[in-house]
Design a protein around this motif. Structure first.
Motif, short mmCIF file in Angstrom:
data_model
loop_
_atom_site.label_atom_id
_atom_site.label_comp_id
_atom_site.label_asym_id
_atom_site.label_seq_id
_atom_site.Cartn_x
_atom_site.Cartn_y
_atom_site.Cartn_z
N ARG A 169 0.82 -1.21 0.00
CA ARG A 169 0.00 0.00 0.00
C ARG A 169 0.86 1.26 0.00
N GLY A 170 2.08 1.15 0.44
CA GLY A 170 2.97 2.29 0.44
C GLY A 170 3.56 2.52 -0.95
N ARG A 171 3.43 3.73 -1.47
CA ARG A 171 3.92 4.05 -2.80
C ARG A 171 5.11 4.99 -2.72
N TRP A 172 5.99 4.91 -3.71
CA TRP A 172 7.14 5.80 -3.77
C TRP A 172 7.38 6.24 -5.21
N GLU A 173 7.98 7.42 -5.34
CA GLU A 173 8.41 7.95 -6.63
C GLU A 173 9.80 8.55 -6.45
N ILE A 174 10.63 8.34 -7.43
CA ILE A 174 11.98 8.90 -7.43
C ILE A 174 12.20 9.62 -8.75
N LEU A 175 12.70 10.83 -8.68
CA LEU A 175 13.04 11.54 -9.91
C LEU A 175 14.53 11.89 -9.92
N ALA A 176 15.05 12.02 -11.10
CA ALA A 176 16.44 12.44 -11.30
C ALA A 176 16.47 13.39 -12.49
#
Length: 361
Positions: free
Chosen positions: A283-290
């Motif tokens: 249920r935990g979501r993550w996003e990473i940008l570079a």
């Protein structure tokens, strides 16, 4: 030939997930930790045959016990025993002395810097690799940033940022975060290291889910990326609500003192191993940008996924498999993108729901 993996901190929350992943991949391993009783319980729960898996009692606070980690044909040591700022150095020293590849899941920037600054040369001489920060935010940011830089060197800047929603953190993660806040962070500005406080700078950042406020955070990319790329500035951000970001910036000078006091208190009261249930993890979501920028252009990359702890175990399984391969020739202290080809690593993680895209701006 030495071909086994030893998992230190195997009875902790993430350590158990790592052991289960190695079991799934059929990679030979032994389990290590401070408590013989907990190791026995883990072995029984997972149905691990005593002939195949050895229980090793080893305690980072008692360095004389650490050579036990390397007596069973160990080729790779996976360290899941934190907080690393307090417990990690003796383990790294022991791995180097044994000439064994070392991987960990730390997010503590001060410790990451020490691995590179103090143990790199010794590891090269011993022909072993030290690869800290192979957890979700750190390995993924490293790989994504490396892809974003392709054909753009020399770089004016590299930016990475992490946004999470609904992730329940373990007590170990909470203690590591307090350790990070308890120290002034290391930034990379104008081609050199500088000291910077967490939250001392904020900016709006565009993720797939929308625009979020990010605050400067002491992540590992300011240590690893300048070793790999020609880059003047590296900055890392963690998102939070705008009011909290403003408060954090205001009280940034007080963080090292208050966090140091709090970390000592919480280390006494928090119970290790507590964390989200298997049902709650996805249920935990993550996003990473570079984002990488130079006179040649600007490239933007985004990664998305869920289940940060399960994915960390998946990443460790991948890195261990590569380290055991005869094709791996790396040595010394390495960032994840130096040790393993970034695109291949991210494509491997696609079966765990990791999605990524890159585009020129």
């Amino acid at each position: 030939m030495d071909n086994k993996v030893t998992v230190l901190g195997a009875t902790g929350y993430t350590g158990q997930l790592v052991v289960e992943e190695l079991q799934r991949l059929r990679i030979p391993f032994d389990i290590a930790g401070r408590s013989a009783a907990k190791l026995a319980q883990l072995q029984l729960r997972l149905g691990l045959a005593a002939d195949d898996v050895t229980q090793i009692v080893a305690d980072p606070t008692q360095p004389s016990t650490l050579p036990n980690l390397f007596q069973k044909n160990t080729r790779v040591l996976v360290n899941c025993a934190g907080p690393f700022t307090r417990l990690g150095d003796p383990v790294v020293r022991a791995a180097v002395q044994a000439g064994v590849h070392y991987v960990d899941i730390t997010g503590e920037q001060g410790f990451i810097a020490r691995v590179f600054d103090q143990y790199d040369l010794a590891a090269q001489m011993k022909n072993c690799a030290l690869i800290p920060a192979c957890g979700v935010e750190y390995a993924l940011s490293n790989w994504l940033a490396a892809l974003a830089t392709q054909d753009l060197e020399p770089l004016d800047s590299i930016l990475t940022a992490t946004h999470t929603t609904g992730i329940q953190t373990t007590s170990g993660t909470q203690l590591s975060l307090l350790r990070v806040l308890a120290e002034a962070g290391i930034g990379w500005e104008n081609g050199r290291r500088v000291r910077r406080l967490t939250g001392s700078q904020s900016r709006s950042l565009k993720f797939s889910s929308g625009v979020h406020m990010g605050v400067w955070s002491p992540f590992g990319e300011t240590i690893t990326l300048p070793r790999q790329f020609q880059v003047k500035n590296v900055s890392c951000y963690m998102t939070m609500s705008a009011p909290f970001a403003a408060s954090l910036r205001l009280f940034a000078p007080l963080l090292p003192v208050t966090s140091q006091l709090m970390s000592g208190f919480f280390e006494r009261v928090l119970k290790s191993g507590k964390g989200p249930s298997p049902a709650d993890r996805p249920r935990g979501r993550w996003e990473i940008l570079a984002q990488a920028e130079s006179s040649r252009g600007k490239r933007y990359g985004i990664l998305t996924g869920s289940d940060a702890y399960g994915l960390t175990a998946h990443i460790i399984g991948y890195t261990v498999g590569k380290l055991l391969s005869s094709e791996f020739k790396g040595k010394g202290a390495l960032g994840p993108a130096q040790a393993f080809e970034p695109r291949a690593a991210l494509e491997y993680l696609a079966d765990f729901g990791v999605k990524f895209e890159l585009k020129m701006l």
